[in-house]
Design an enzyme around this catalytic site. Structure first.
Site, PDB file in Angstrom:
ATOM      1  N   ALA B  59      56.783  27.752  49.039  1.00  0.00           N
ATOM      2  CA  ALA B  59      56.702  26.178  48.934  1.00  0.00           C
ATOM      3  C   ALA B  59      55.654  25.962  49.491  1.00  0.00           C
ATOM      4  CB  ALA B  59      57.930  25.935  49.430  1.00  0.00           C
ATOM      5  N   HIS B  62      48.545  25.816  48.092  1.00  0.00           N
ATOM      6  CA  HIS B  62      47.603  26.654  48.921  1.00  0.00           C
ATOM      7  C   HIS B  62      46.330  26.173  48.313  1.00  0.00           C
ATOM      8  CE1 HIS B  62      49.388  30.361  50.495  1.00  0.00           C
ATOM      9  NE2 HIS B  62      50.350  29.916  49.024  1.00  0.00           N
ATOM     10  N   VAL B 185      64.628  34.172  24.271  1.00  0.00           N
ATOM     11  CA  VAL B 185      63.661  34.307  23.040  1.00  0.00           C
ATOM     12  C   VAL B 185      64.678  36.033  22.954  1.00  0.00           C
ATOM     13  CG1 VAL B 185      61.876  35.498  22.177  1.00  0.00           C
ATOM     14  CG2 VAL B 185      62.043  33.348  23.313  1.00  0.00           C
ATOM     15  N   SER B 345      52.536  34.451  43.371  1.00  0.00           N
ATOM     16  CA  SER B 345      52.700  33.468  44.351  1.00  0.00           C
ATOM     17  C   SER B 345      52.229  32.007  44.229  1.00  0.00           C
ATOM     18  CB  SER B 345      52.800  34.121  45.553  1.00  0.00           C
ATOM     19  OG  SER B 345      51.687  34.928  45.949  1.00  0.00           O
ATOM     20  N   CYS B 408      77.306  14.302  51.162  1.00  0.00           N
ATOM     21  CA  CYS B 408      76.514  15.933  51.611  1.00  0.00           C
ATOM     22  C   CYS B 408      75.847  14.823  53.182  1.00  0.00           C
ATOM     23  CB  CYS B 408      75.420  16.318  51.084  1.00  0.00           C
ATOM     24  SG  CYS B 408      74.602  17.364  52.238  1.00  0.00           S
ATOM     25  N   CYS B 445      76.600  23.412  57.054  1.00  0.00           N
ATOM     26  CA  CYS B 445      77.790  23.625  56.599  1.00  0.00           C
ATOM     27  C   CYS B 445      77.654  24.361  54.908  1.00  0.00           C
ATOM     28  CB  CYS B 445      78.634  22.489  57.163  1.00  0.00           C
ATOM     29  SG  CYS B 445      78.867  21.581  55.572  1.00  0.00           S
ATOM     30  N   CYS B 450      81.398  18.920  51.907  1.00  0.00           N
ATOM     31  CA  CYS B 450      80.940  17.803  51.224  1.00  0.00           C
ATOM     32  C   CYS B 450      80.917  18.795  50.147  1.00  0.00           C
ATOM     33  CB  CYS B 450      80.064  17.542  50.942  1.00  0.00           C
ATOM     34  SG  CYS B 450      78.587  18.590  50.931  1.00  0.00           S
TER      35      CYS B 450
END
Lengths: 392, 463
Positions: B59, B62, B185, B345, B408, B445, B450
């Site tokens: 995440a 760059h 495919v 990446s 949540c 949790c 939730c």
């Protein structure tokens, strides 16, 4: 900004009990917040009537119970920011009581490797899914853990029509009542695998099995489409932590003295946020008992300085874990090892304050209760109080 | 707007079919949607967009400072990062420009830093600066002992990879692209794709099949590269860990291999990883006890306090590594085929530039793009902690109380957000898709509180 006399966070058995007692005793405006849509706390999932009864009793005593309201954080030492469908509100109080309860640690926190398939539960989620919504669970389950709540998970799975393949514990024995353990193993024919750890979850999309490592190094795979991680309770201490309250490294909940006082003047904590976990009845009694200390504070009793109470292995934690000079309280603790007829010793600066041989066997994940009459002989100017245990 | 999840596929011939709805495939679909005369389909084997390598990366947006100078990757990451930063700001994709530190822990790493700074300059990145140990600890007070210095790359950012992929796909679908999910495919030939949901005819095929890109390439008669899945296991720590770290802490690559990184996420967590294991199995997306133990050992040295925090997720992604150092983007004009393989990446950072490059190749090969229109801007729900979340916005709650109704609690996800996700252009296919769109069940949790309620909302029964 709105002011109340006592603001209780959490409408479970402990929070409702203390709120009811305080309101009945004329402590002024007592308000209880709960982020869930119904009051009652964890027990309400299986017994909604008991939850309604407890909330009703608190309300009849004069407390205001507000559900669907989340305490987000603190905007002052005794001021909480809240949000709900009605919007944001900051509430200040003369005393704040944290009764936020406890939860089970999920698979991730236990660092169980493998894939991330569907069919992975904690007991809490399972109970809500089955009793709250009647959701379909699966066909074959493995239950991780062998303490009281693990047997509750087994019963719930059976209710939902799920066959239980096995229970697995990394300890050498179960940690529940002997009758219940025997009944499950012999009559229900559900094997209990001891000294075994679940190391990996298998399957893409849906769980297909769990991999176990036994103490002797063997690994095996149990086929199942559902796994329930039970027990391994931790306090829901997010609000305490956000407020910068001192936490006890053992319980991981707020550190409190025998009068439920936290490290911040005016902030108390009761129930399973202090000791995960005790029964609904036990925390109800605790809440009722704690009300007196909140009243004393509102009446102007000074907030005392306290001494730490420390445990040494194989003890895991003790609560309360601070001591004020005038405290008169009992203690609850946990061990990491099975200790037959444990000999408990309490010392301060090398001086023995108390020695006690406990009857029976101390078992991990089950409470061990210790009397507190020795508290009067603690030197308030001395060092920490230490509690040790060894096999008798 | 067409999103299909089952049933037969359209008979008509498409102008372009893109295989693979990862971040790269979705970016290409969005770029093609700028040309309203084209008939475009995006086909995906799984039940959601971004379900492969795109969902399980580090995440990071760059700068491309450490790419191989002169490579296609270096150019596309550089261009793509600028484009994506602007697009993110416009679309509400959370980005935080926290900057990166390449921390040197031994002499070998320390001597490697000047070379990395020179490489950054060759890549057109001129803001890299060397920091002595004092400045390193001033910037990162919780860093473990023994840091000898660092290279500061202020331009590196953190981003939400799920929102990015979903924003591209949403804009593409709203712009007229057909998205066919659950459509694997099986076999491909020039102008034809045989899928698990039937046969598709098309004038052009774009292969953005990630881990399967070499297999599709062979179907079409090419064997330029082989994908060796490189598994990266990552550990996500609780939000309470966020205050421990301010920058992306990158490892210094040396002859002894690449270490692991520690980075904050836009959701307010801290990420530790990845491992780098070359595998044969293209479905081995599981973490392993050994991998997690290795990460914890390395993490303890970098940020000792991190290990005391709760782990809220453990995941493993497979990067589509090949035997080549560069992206494998090849146009076969005679065949009406473009391969977009070997996107490792850096694919998230480069995605928009890859898309523009691929559309350029299609045009070069004779595809008449027709007129170019602007797309209706898209505004994505915010999952980032650096920007106001719905529960924090009195205006939203006043207009609709569902945004004050927390479902949540760990991630503070409201009923309003879950309802919006379920009614969105590309609704989630399951709980995991809902989690990536809203963060419901993604907290400490993991659904203890939730989980059942969220499942009930997903299955559309009652709140």
């Amino acid at each position: 900004m709105r002011s109340v006399d006592v603001l209780v966070v959490g409408a479970g058995p402990a929070g409702l009990a203390i709120a009811g007692r305080l309101a009945a005793a004329g402590a002024g405006r007592v308000e209880v917040l709960d982020r869930e849509t119904t009051a009652g706390g964890a027990p309400r999932i299986r017994r909604p009537r008991a939850g309604r009864r407890r909330a009703g009793a608190a309300e009849r005593a004069g407390a205001v119970v507000r559900t669907g309201v989340t305490a987000l954080g603190w905007s002052g030492p005794l001021a909480l920011d809240t949000v709900g469908a009605g919007g944001h509100e900051t509430i200040t109080a003369r005393a704040v009581v944290l009764a936020t309860g406890a939860r089970e640690r999920p698979r991730t926190a236990q660092l169980v490797a493998g894939t991330r398939p569907a069919g992975v539960y904690t007991t809490g989620e399972l109970l809500r899914a089955v009793h709250g919504y009647g959701q379909r669970i699966g066909e074959r389950a493995v239950v991780v853990g062998a303490e009281g709540v693990s047997y509750l998970a087994v019963a719930t799975l059976r209710t939902a029509g799920v066959a239980v393949t096995a229970m697995v514990t990394d300890l050498p024995r179960h940690q529940a009542s002997a009758v219940r353990a025997a009944e499950t193993r012999l009559r229900r024919m559900i094997p209990l695998l001891t000294d075994a750890t679940v190391t990996e979850l298998l399957g893409h999309g849906r769980l297909s099995g769990v991999r176990l490592r036994h103490r002797d190094g063997r690994t095996t795979t149990l086929a199942c489409d559902t796994v329930v991680f039970t027990g391994d309770f931790v306090p829901d201490q997010e609000l305490a932590r956000r407020g910068g309250l001192a936490l006890d490294p053992g319980t991981r909940g707020p550190a409190v003295d025998g009068a439920f006082r936290t490290s911040r003047e005016g902030v108390f904590a009761v129930g399973n946020v202090l000791h995960a976990v005790e029964s609904a009845d036990a925390v109800t009694r605790e809440g009722e008992h704690a009300a007196r200390h909140v009243r004393d504070h509102l009446a102007g009793e000074p907030w005392p300085s306290t001494l730490p109470v420390l445990v040494e292995p194989p003890l895991r934690w003790i609560a309360p874990n601070r001591l004020a000079p005038a405290d008169a309280c009992g203690f609850v603790l946990r061990t990491t090892e099975v200790l037959p007829r444990p000999l408990l010793t309490v010392t301060q600066d090398g001086r023995v304050l108390h020695r006690q041989e406990l009857p029976g066997t101390a078992v991990p994940n089950r409470p061990v209760y210790v009397v507190g009459h020795w508290v009067v002989s603690v030197d308030p100017l001395g060092g920490p109080v230490r509690v040790t245990a060894r096999r008798g | 707007m067409t999103v299909t999840t089952g049933g037969p596929l359209p008979h008509a011939t498409y102008d372009v079919v893109i295989v693979g709805a990862g971040v790269v495939g979705c970016a290409i679909a969005r770029e093609l949607a700028l040309h309203p005369r084209l008939r475009v389909a995006l086909v995906e084997a799984q039940d959601d967009v971004g379900q492969g390598t795109s969902k399980a990366n580090t995440a990071i947006l760059h700068t491309g400072f450490d790419a191989v100078p002169g490579s296609l990757e270096a150019r596309l990451v550089r261009e793509g990062a600028h484009r994506l930063a602007a697009y993110a700001a416009e679309s509400g994709i959370p980005v935080e420009p926290v900057g990166a530190l390449l921390v040197a822990w031994d002499d070998e790493q320390l001597t490697a830093l000047p070379g990395l700074a020179a490489k950054a300059e060759k890549n057109g990145y001129e803001d890299a600066r060397f920091l002595g140990p004092e400045e390193v600890y001033a910037r990162e007070p919780r860093l473990g002992p023994g840091a000898l210095g660092a290279l500061h790359i202020p331009g590196e950012s953190i981003i939400c990879p799920w929102t990015t992929t979903l924003a591209y796909a949403t804009q593409a679908v709203r712009g007229g692209v057909d998205l066919h999910l659950n459509c694997r495919v099986r076999q491909a030939g020039t102008g034809v794709l045989h899928t698990t949901r039937g046969t598709l005819h098309t004038r052009r095929i774009v292969n953005a099949a990630g881990l399967g890109s070499d297999i599709l390439d062979r179907d079409l008669g090419h064997s330029d590269f082989t994908v060796t899945p490189r598994r990266g296991q990552l550990i996500v720590f609780d939000k309470f860990a966020r205050e421990l770290v301010r920058h992306i802490l990158l490892p210094v690559p040396t002859a002894l291999g690449k270490g692991v990184l520690v980075t904050p996420t836009v959701y307010g967590n801290v990420l530790l990883g990845p491992t780098a294991e070359d595998l044969d199995d293209r479905t081995a997306t599981g973490s392993t006890p050994e991998g997690l133990a290795l990460l914890r050992d390395k993490g303890r040295r970098i940020l000792p306090d991190l290990l005391d925090e709760e782990v809220t997720a453990v995941y493993a992604g497979l990067r589509a590594a090949t035997e080549h150092d560069d992206y494998q983007i090849h146009a076969r004009h005679g065949q009406g085929y473009v391969t977009v393989g070997g996107i490792r990446s850096t694919g998230l950072s480069a995605s928009m530039a890859i898309a523009a490059h691929v559309v350029g190749l299609l045009a070069e090969g004779g595809l008449d793009l027709g007129v170019r229109d602007e797309l209706e801007p898209v505004r994505m729900p915010n999952l980032g902690e650096a920007f106001p979340r719905p529960y924090q916005r009195p205006d939203l709650i006043a207009a609709d109380p569902a945004y004050g109704n927390l479902v949540c609690h760990c991630e503070r996800v409201t009923l309003g957000e879950i309802r919006d996700a379920l009614a969105s252009t590309i609704p989630p296919g399951g709980l995991e898709g809902l989690r990536r769109r809203t963060r419901a069940r993604a907290g400490r949790c993991q659904g203890f509180h939730c989980g059942a309620a969220v499942r009930e909302l997903l299955e559309g029964r009652r709140p």
